[in-house]
Design a protein around this motif. Structure first.
Motif, mmCIF file in Angstrom:
data_model
loop_
_atom_site.group_PDB
_atom_site.id
_atom_site.type_symbol
_atom_site.label_atom_id
_atom_site.label_comp_id
_atom_site.label_asym_id
_atom_site.label_seq_id
_atom_site.Cartn_x
_atom_site.Cartn_y
_atom_site.Cartn_z
ATOM 1 N N VAL A 261 -11.407 -4.739 -13.344
ATOM 2 C CA VAL A 261 -10.262 -4.063 -13.956
ATOM 3 C C VAL A 261 -10.719 -2.804 -14.683
ATOM 4 O O VAL A 261 -10.104 -1.735 -14.555
ATOM 5 C CB VAL A 261 -9.529 -5.018 -14.930
ATOM 6 N N GLU A 262 -11.798 -2.900 -15.428
ATOM 7 C CA GLU A 262 -12.292 -1.721 -16.147
ATOM 8 C C GLU A 262 -12.729 -0.628 -15.184
ATOM 9 O O GLU A 262 -12.448 0.557 -15.396
ATOM 10 C CB GLU A 262 -13.449 -2.107 -17.064
ATOM 11 N N LEU A 263 -13.398 -1.021 -14.111
ATOM 12 C CA LEU A 263 -13.840 -0.040 -13.116
ATOM 13 C C LEU A 263 -12.657 0.689 -12.479
ATOM 14 O O LEU A 263 -12.655 1.916 -12.360
ATOM 15 C CB LEU A 263 -14.664 -0.728 -12.027
ATOM 16 N N LEU A 264 -11.654 -0.080 -12.046
ATOM 17 C CA LEU A 264 -10.515 0.527 -11.363
ATOM 18 C C LEU A 264 -9.721 1.415 -12.319
ATOM 19 O O LEU A 264 -9.300 2.513 -11.946
ATOM 20 C CB LEU A 264 -9.620 -0.552 -10.767
ATOM 21 N N TYR A 265 -9.503 0.942 -13.535
ATOM 22 C CA TYR A 265 -8.780 1.749 -14.519
ATOM 23 C C TYR A 265 -9.489 3.076 -14.758
ATOM 24 O O TYR A 265 -8.869 4.149 -14.739
ATOM 25 C CB TYR A 265 -8.644 0.985 -15.830
ATOM 26 N N THR A 266 -10.795 3.017 -14.966
ATOM 27 C CA THR A 266 -11.548 4.233 -15.239
ATOM 28 C C THR A 266 -11.472 5.196 -14.065
ATOM 29 O O THR A 266 -11.292 6.407 -14.241
ATOM 30 C CB THR A 266 -13.015 3.891 -15.543
ATOM 31 N N SER A 267 -11.599 4.662 -12.855
ATOM 32 C CA SER A 267 -11.549 5.518 -11.672
ATOM 33 C C SER A 267 -10.171 6.140 -11.485
ATOM 34 O O SER A 267 -10.052 7.350 -11.208
ATOM 35 C CB SER A 267 -11.922 4.713 -10.426
ATOM 36 N N LEU A 268 -9.111 5.347 -11.642
ATOM 37 C CA LEU A 268 -7.760 5.890 -11.482
ATOM 38 C C LEU A 268 -7.463 6.938 -12.556
ATOM 39 O O LEU A 268 -6.746 7.911 -12.304
ATOM 40 C CB LEU A 268 -6.737 4.767 -11.534
ATOM 41 N N THR A 364 4.165 11.364 -9.939
ATOM 42 C CA THR A 364 4.559 10.383 -8.931
ATOM 43 C C THR A 364 3.862 10.669 -7.607
ATOM 44 O O THR A 364 3.375 9.762 -6.930
ATOM 45 C CB THR A 364 6.085 10.412 -8.737
ATOM 46 N N THR A 365 3.796 11.944 -7.249
ATOM 47 C CA THR A 365 3.110 12.324 -6.007
ATOM 48 C C THR A 365 1.639 11.947 -6.061
ATOM 49 O O THR A 365 1.074 11.435 -5.084
ATOM 50 C CB THR A 365 3.252 13.836 -5.771
ATOM 51 N N ALA A 366 1.000 12.199 -7.202
ATOM 52 C CA ALA A 366 -0.415 11.861 -7.345
ATOM 53 C C ALA A 366 -0.636 10.361 -7.238
ATOM 54 O O ALA A 366 -1.619 9.903 -6.644
ATOM 55 C CB ALA A 366 -0.939 12.376 -8.684
ATOM 56 N N ALA A 367 0.273 9.572 -7.808
ATOM 57 C CA ALA A 367 0.148 8.116 -7.722
ATOM 58 C C ALA A 367 0.329 7.639 -6.290
ATOM 59 O O ALA A 367 -0.352 6.725 -5.829
ATOM 60 C CB ALA A 367 1.168 7.444 -8.638
ATOM 61 N N ASN A 368 1.242 8.262 -5.570
ATOM 62 C CA ASN A 368 1.430 7.907 -4.161
ATOM 63 C C ASN A 368 0.153 8.159 -3.366
ATOM 64 O O ASN A 368 -0.197 7.421 -2.453
ATOM 65 C CB ASN A 368 2.578 8.706 -3.555
ATOM 66 N N ALA A 369 -0.554 9.242 -3.712
ATOM 67 C CA ALA A 369 -1.756 9.616 -2.980
ATOM 68 C C ALA A 369 -2.967 8.780 -3.357
ATOM 69 O O ALA A 369 -3.992 8.859 -2.699
ATOM 70 C CB ALA A 369 -2.071 11.106 -3.222
ATOM 71 N N ALA A 370 -2.851 7.969 -4.417
ATOM 72 C CA ALA A 370 -4.001 7.181 -4.839
ATOM 73 C C ALA A 370 -4.350 6.112 -3.820
ATOM 74 O O ALA A 370 -5.493 5.694 -3.729
ATOM 75 C CB ALA A 370 -3.731 6.531 -6.204
ATOM 76 N N GLY A 371 -3.367 5.651 -3.049
ATOM 77 C CA GLY A 371 -3.663 4.759 -1.942
ATOM 78 C C GLY A 371 -4.237 3.419 -2.355
ATOM 79 O O GLY A 371 -5.431 3.265 -2.469
ATOM 80 N N LEU A 372 -3.376 2.422 -2.540
ATOM 81 C CA LEU A 372 -3.862 1.132 -3.011
ATOM 82 C C LEU A 372 -3.551 -0.003 -2.054
ATOM 83 O O LEU A 372 -3.654 -1.160 -2.394
ATOM 84 C CB LEU A 372 -3.249 0.830 -4.380
ATOM 85 N N GLY A 373 -3.158 0.331 -0.859
ATOM 86 C CA GLY A 373 -2.871 -0.725 0.112
ATOM 87 C C GLY A 373 -2.920 -0.162 1.506
ATOM 88 O O GLY A 373 -3.337 0.963 1.731
ATOM 89 N N ARG A 374 -2.500 -0.954 2.459
ATOM 90 C CA ARG A 374 -2.500 -0.485 3.857
ATOM 91 C C ARG A 374 -1.331 0.455 4.059
ATOM 92 O O ARG A 374 -0.186 0.080 3.922
ATOM 93 C CB ARG A 374 -2.386 -1.689 4.799
ATOM 94 N N GLY A 375 -1.649 1.666 4.392
ATOM 95 C CA GLY A 375 -0.590 2.659 4.520
ATOM 96 C C GLY A 375 -0.050 3.030 3.166
ATOM 97 O O GLY A 375 -0.702 2.888 2.150
ATOM 98 N N ARG A 376 1.158 3.558 3.136
ATOM 99 C CA ARG A 376 1.800 3.971 1.896
ATOM 100 C C ARG A 376 3.149 3.298 1.783
ATOM 101 O O ARG A 376 4.149 3.782 2.300
ATOM 102 C CB ARG A 376 1.966 5.489 1.848
ATOM 103 N N PRO A 377 3.202 2.147 1.132
ATOM 104 C CA PRO A 377 4.485 1.454 1.038
ATOM 105 C C PRO A 377 5.517 2.293 0.314
ATOM 106 O O PRO A 377 5.242 2.895 -0.705
ATOM 107 C CB PRO A 377 4.142 0.186 0.232
ATOM 108 N N GLU A 378 6.723 2.333 0.859
ATOM 109 C CA GLU A 378 7.779 3.124 0.264
ATOM 110 C C GLU A 378 8.474 2.318 -0.811
ATOM 111 O O GLU A 378 9.186 1.366 -0.537
ATOM 112 C CB GLU A 378 8.795 3.558 1.344
ATOM 113 N N LEU A 379 8.231 2.669 -2.058
ATOM 114 C CA LEU A 379 8.835 1.996 -3.188
ATOM 115 C C LEU A 379 9.876 2.913 -3.808
ATOM 116 O O LEU A 379 9.703 4.137 -3.829
ATOM 117 C CB LEU A 379 7.790 1.637 -4.239
ATOM 118 N N PRO A 380 10.948 2.366 -4.342
ATOM 119 C CA PRO A 380 11.942 3.218 -4.981
ATOM 120 C C PRO A 380 11.379 3.916 -6.207
ATOM 121 O O PRO A 380 10.684 3.293 -7.014
ATOM 122 C CB PRO A 380 13.046 2.238 -5.377
#
Length: 383
Positions: A261-268, A364-380
């Motif tokens: 968790v600490e690693l991922l938080y720091t990287s994001l 929001t665009t930057a968060a979309n580009a962070a890529g945390l799963g397969r593909g880019r799930p479309e969330l509202p």
């Protein structure tokens, strides 16, 4: 009266200034100490004792250094680092995670600071005044001197090494698509490792209980950073509780999840800050001056959007092995119970930020580009 008694009296008289906010009293105390070189050894000994008492109150080296950097000056931090090094050297073994914190304190801040005797005594008293006023914190692990301490580990888990390498590459690359793939792979590894640990615990009945770590949440824009850390923690079966006055969040969870968790938080956070800088440059090139409200809105949107995406990824990975869901749920209940025990009086804090529509859109665009799963799930989108 013997010389030792005279020295002790001098130090005690000087230390009366530690419990007041009177600068005149502090100057008088510094004069007493500066005039008596024989008091230097006792002054250092008492400083190490104040540090030891900080450990007993639940503080760790990184916590105290963070507070000193925020509230005092560079030379105070150097004095504190030297005190911490001297005090912890008296122990044969130290608790887990302390080695990294002590390595940080042994950096440039640990260089010996010297000045005239009056200035030196003043700085020491200012530092000690901070130390004696430290409140008790919720303990997040053993303290030096506890017996027995957990056995030291030889290196870090292979999974953590792989996650660290993937996130380092994601931060270094100049290609968003590559960063997306690397970060996604790191999150996949974390999620699957957590499931493996839950399965192992259910089979072996180890009796392992949740632990906790503290992670610094530094200004500026600390509220948005705390929200981001909470999103990372929640998606990885942990809970985060923000302590705004002292600049950290306590993350509660099982041992296998805490360091990832600490690693991922720091990287994001690194990736988000870089994206914010690029977005500001684009806005300036378009003739619009960027403001604090832009940066606040950017980071809040970034944290908000990532929270939704992290949760989606976590649910997807867990759903791939439905037989492990009961074990995972049991561990999450244990984490929630432990959090409630440690923090029985938590409260929700309203977001305090100036609104900037462009900042929110870019975040929001930057968060979309962070890529945390397969593909880019479309969330509202969340307004």
């Amino acid at each position: 009266m013997g010389r030792e008694a005279v020295v002790s009296t001098t130090v005690e008289r000087a230390f009366e200034a530690l419990y007041t906010d009177d600068d005149t009293a502090l100057d008088t105390a510094a004069s007493l100490l500066a005039a008596d070189k024989a008091a230097d050894a006792e002054l250092a000994r008492r400083g190490e004792e104040f540090v030891r008492q900080a450990w007993q109150r639940g503080w760790q080296p990184a916590d105290v250094l963070r507070l000193a950097r925020r509230d005092l000056e560079d030379h105070h931090v150097r004095l504190l680092a030297a005190l911490i090094a001297a005090q912890t050297a008296t122990y044969a073994t130290l608790p887990p995670r302390w080695a990294a914190q002590l390595a940080e304190s042994a950096g440039p801040d640990a260089r010996v600071w010297r000045a005239d005797r009056f200035s030196y005594a003043t700085a020491v008293l200012e530092l000690y005044r901070l130390l004696v006023r430290l409140p008790s914190l919720e303990p997040v692990g053993p303290v030096p001197g506890d017996s027995p301490l957990p056995p030291p580990t030889a290196g870090e888990p292979r999974m953590l090494t792989r996650v660290r390498a993937l996130l380092a590459k994601a931060e270094a690359t100049g290609y968003p698509e590559e960063a997306e793939a690397l970060t996604a792979k790191a999150q996949e590894l974390m999620a699957r490792h957590s499931l493996d640990e839950a399965a192992l615990a259910s089979r072996t009945e180890t009796g392992e209980a949740p632990g906790a770590i503290r992670i610094g949440v530094e200004p500026p824009y600390e509220q948005a950073k705390a929200i981001l850390l909470d999103a990372v923690a929640t998606a990885n079966h942990c809970r985060a509780v923000w302590n705004e006055p002292y600049g950290f969040s306590t993350v509660v969870g099982f041992e296998a999840d805490l360091d990832p968790v600490e690693l991922l938080y720091t990287s994001l956070l690194v990736q988000g800050t870089a994206a914010m800088t690029r977005a500001e440059a684009e806005q300036r090139a378009g003739g619009r001056k960027r403001t604090k409200s832009f940066r606040q809105s950017f980071l809040l949107a970034y944290a908000n959007r990532l929270g939704a995406r992290l949760a989606t990824t976590s649910r997807r990975v867990a759903a791939e092995t439905p037989t492990l869901l009961p074990a995972l749920a049991s561990r999450e209940v244990a984490v929630t119970s432990r959090t409630d025990e440690m923090f029985p009086e938590t409260r929700t804090t309203r977001v305090r930020a100036m609104w900037d529509e462009a900042g929110w859109a870019h975040g929001t665009t930057a968060a979309n580009a962070a890529g945390l799963g397969r593909g880019r799930p479309e969330l509202p989108d969340t307004p």
